[in-house]
Design an enzyme around this catalytic site. Structure first.
Site, PDB file in Angstrom:
ATOM      1  N   GLU A  32      -5.503 -10.743  -2.161  1.00 42.55           N
ATOM      2  CA  GLU A  32      -4.189 -10.530  -3.010  1.00 42.55           C
ATOM      3  C   GLU A  32      -2.932 -10.702  -1.876  1.00 42.55           C
ATOM      4  O   GLU A  32      -3.175 -10.767  -0.820  1.00 42.55           O
ATOM      5  CB  GLU A  32      -4.082  -9.092  -3.685  1.00 42.55           C
ATOM      6  CG  GLU A  32      -4.403  -7.933  -2.455  1.00 42.55           C
ATOM      7  CD  GLU A  32      -3.628  -6.556  -2.931  1.00 42.55           C
ATOM      8  OE1 GLU A  32      -2.477  -6.839  -3.482  1.00 42.55           O
ATOM      9  OE2 GLU A  32      -4.288  -5.544  -2.897  1.00 42.55           O
ATOM     10  N   LYS A 167      -6.931   5.628  -2.506  1.00 42.44           N
ATOM     11  CA  LYS A 167      -6.246   6.399  -1.674  1.00 42.44           C
ATOM     12  C   LYS A 167      -5.731   7.792  -1.905  1.00 42.44           C
ATOM     13  O   LYS A 167      -5.353   7.879  -3.291  1.00 42.44           O
ATOM     14  CB  LYS A 167      -4.792   5.581  -1.352  1.00 42.44           C
ATOM     15  CG  LYS A 167      -4.324   6.107  -0.099  1.00 42.44           C
ATOM     16  CD  LYS A 167      -3.123   5.035   0.137  1.00 42.44           C
ATOM     17  CE  LYS A 167      -3.400   3.790   0.621  1.00 42.44           C
ATOM     18  NZ  LYS A 167      -3.367   2.797  -0.366  1.00 42.44           N
TER      19      LYS A 167
HETATM   20  N1  PSU Z   1      -2.909   0.171  -2.167  1.00 46.16           N
HETATM   21  C1  PSU Z   1      -2.807   0.033  -0.854  1.00 46.16           C
HETATM   22  N2  PSU Z   1      -2.139  -1.155  -0.219  1.00 46.16           N
HETATM   23  C2  PSU Z   1      -1.520  -2.002  -1.479  1.00 46.16           C
HETATM   24  C3  PSU Z   1      -1.504  -1.641  -2.788  1.00 46.16           C
HETATM   25  C4  PSU Z   1      -2.356  -0.378  -3.092  1.00 46.16           C
HETATM   26  O1  PSU Z   1      -3.404   0.588   0.043  1.00 46.16           O
HETATM   27  O2  PSU Z   1      -0.668  -2.931  -0.967  1.00 46.16           O
HETATM   28  C5  PSU Z   1      -0.779  -2.422  -3.716  1.00 46.16           C
HETATM   29  C6  PSU Z   1      -2.171  -3.398  -4.288  1.00 46.16           C
HETATM   30  O3  PSU Z   1      -1.300  -4.748  -4.741  1.00 46.16           O
HETATM   31  C7  PSU Z   1      -2.247  -2.816  -5.709  1.00 46.16           C
HETATM   32  C8  PSU Z   1      -0.844  -2.167  -5.929  1.00 46.16           C
HETATM   33  O4  PSU Z   1      -2.574  -3.648  -6.713  1.00 46.16           O
HETATM   34  O5  PSU Z   1      -0.277  -1.743  -4.714  1.00 46.16           O
HETATM   35  C9  PSU Z   1      -0.743  -1.123  -7.025  1.00 46.16           C
HETATM   36  O6  PSU Z   1       0.499  -0.770  -7.506  1.00 46.16           O
HETATM   37  P1  PSU Z   1       0.944   0.080  -8.603  1.00 46.16           P
HETATM   38  O7  PSU Z   1       0.239   1.619  -8.242  1.00 46.16           O
HETATM   39  O8  PSU Z   1       2.218   0.301  -8.865  1.00 46.16           O
HETATM   40  O9  PSU Z   1      -0.016  -0.486  -9.638  1.00 46.16           O
END
Ligand code: PSU
Ligand code: MN
Length: 311
Positions: A32, A167
């Protein structure tokens, strides 16, 4: 305009190197780009993205870093494109499913989240995707309703996502409940305990413990072979040498969440805000851990893709 037929080539560009691999049933691993623009600071983000690609190659698979470039769904970024996203950082638009039509229509650049990377990987025919952490059900979601679109994508889109668990900026228990409701298998690679990204363990168990890449590939093959749509989470604990102290990280996270609430940060800004706060407060220790766990996931993802290609 007509709406009755979808012509993906109108939107999708697959690098010839990856087209070739897919056409010959060679292993490919999707990667990604929100992790590059929003997940880590420059220049570590670019360095890591390139190291991750190398780790995939070293383990026998073709890396396919995914983003939207000038409105094109792009599978297989080159070094220049990765550097561009890494340098622009938070200026690049974090692009999840709901953002995709705007970025494409307006011919912009978009950094793809787990959800949108899964979508584009599936369009290209890539089955395995490696990253750091997935989005999930946030703490306090019972009032904020902040549930990542990543979970809904896992419910629907046929891609396996290798991550280091969930996390603890998230509510791990609620995230697992959500995945269960939507029929998303959660596999622990050599662990019965759900890993929590910075740490190898949490208070929760995974559904299934599998000991080998081949056995994971067989499960993927069985699921999709039966026509059971949707993704799979492969939870791969951070190597112990890089794992952080659970109490220390918990303290940092709960303080970051309080700051986020005070500053009125919500929606798509939440996750990037929390990640950068944690990196700041731990003075880079969390960043070093983050880099190592992504590399570890890239190696496992490549191994699973290699086994899947044999079936
Ligand atoms: N968790 C991480 N690093 C990241 C992300 C999540 O440790 O870079 C990023 C990923 O791209 C994930 C996104 O899909 O954050 C999720 O964002 P949200 O919680 O706004 O859906
Ligand atoms: Mn959210």
């Amino acid at each position: 305009m007509q709406h009755n037929a979808i012509n993906l080539t109108d939107y999708l560009d697959i690098h010839p190197r990856i087209q070739h691999a897919l056409a010959h049933n060679k292993p490919v691993v999707a990667l990604e780009s929100t992790i590059i623009s929003h997940g880590m600071p420059y220049p570590q983000n670019v360095e890591t993205a390139l190291l991750v690609e190398q780790a995939v190659k070293d383990n026998g698979a073709e890396p396919a870093t995914i983003a939207i470039i000038n409105g094109r769904l792009t599978v297989g970024l080159d070094q220049e494109q990765i550097t561009h996203l890494g340098k622009r950082g938070f200026e690049v638009i974090k692009t999840s499913r709901r953002d995709m039509p705007f970025i494409v229509a307006q011919q912009q650049d978009g950094a793809t989240t787990v959800a949108s990377t899964m979508i584009i990987a599936a369009m290209a025919g890539i089955k395995v995707f490696a990253t750091g952490g997935i989005g999930g059900v946030h703490r306090n979601a019972e009032t904020t309703m902040d549930i990542s679109a990543d979970l809904q994508e896992l419910a629907n889109t046929c891609v396996a996502v290798v991550c280091a668990g969930v996390k603890s900026i998230l509510d791990i228990g609620l995230t697992l409940e959500y995945l269960e409701t939507h029929g998303v298998p959660v596999i622990g690679y050599k662990t019965k305990v759900m890993p929590a990204f910075y740490t190898q363990t949490s208070d929760f168990e995974v559904d299934y413990l599998l000991e080998s890449k081949a056995s994971i590939a067989k499960v993927l093959s069985a699921k999709w072979g039966m026509g059971l749509a949707g993704g799979v989470v492969v939870a791969n604990p951070i190597p112990q040498a890089y794992a952080m102290d659970p109490d220390a990280i918990e303290k940092v996270i709960s303080e970051a969440i309080i700051q986020m609430q005070h500053q009125g940060i919500y929606g798509k800004q939440s996750t990037p805000f929390l990640l950068s706060k944690i990196a700041q407060v731990t003075q880079g220790e969390s960043l070093a851990a983050n880099i190592q766990l992504v590399l570890n996931n890239a190696r496992l993802g490549a191994g699973i893709a290699v086994e899947l290609a044999k079936l």
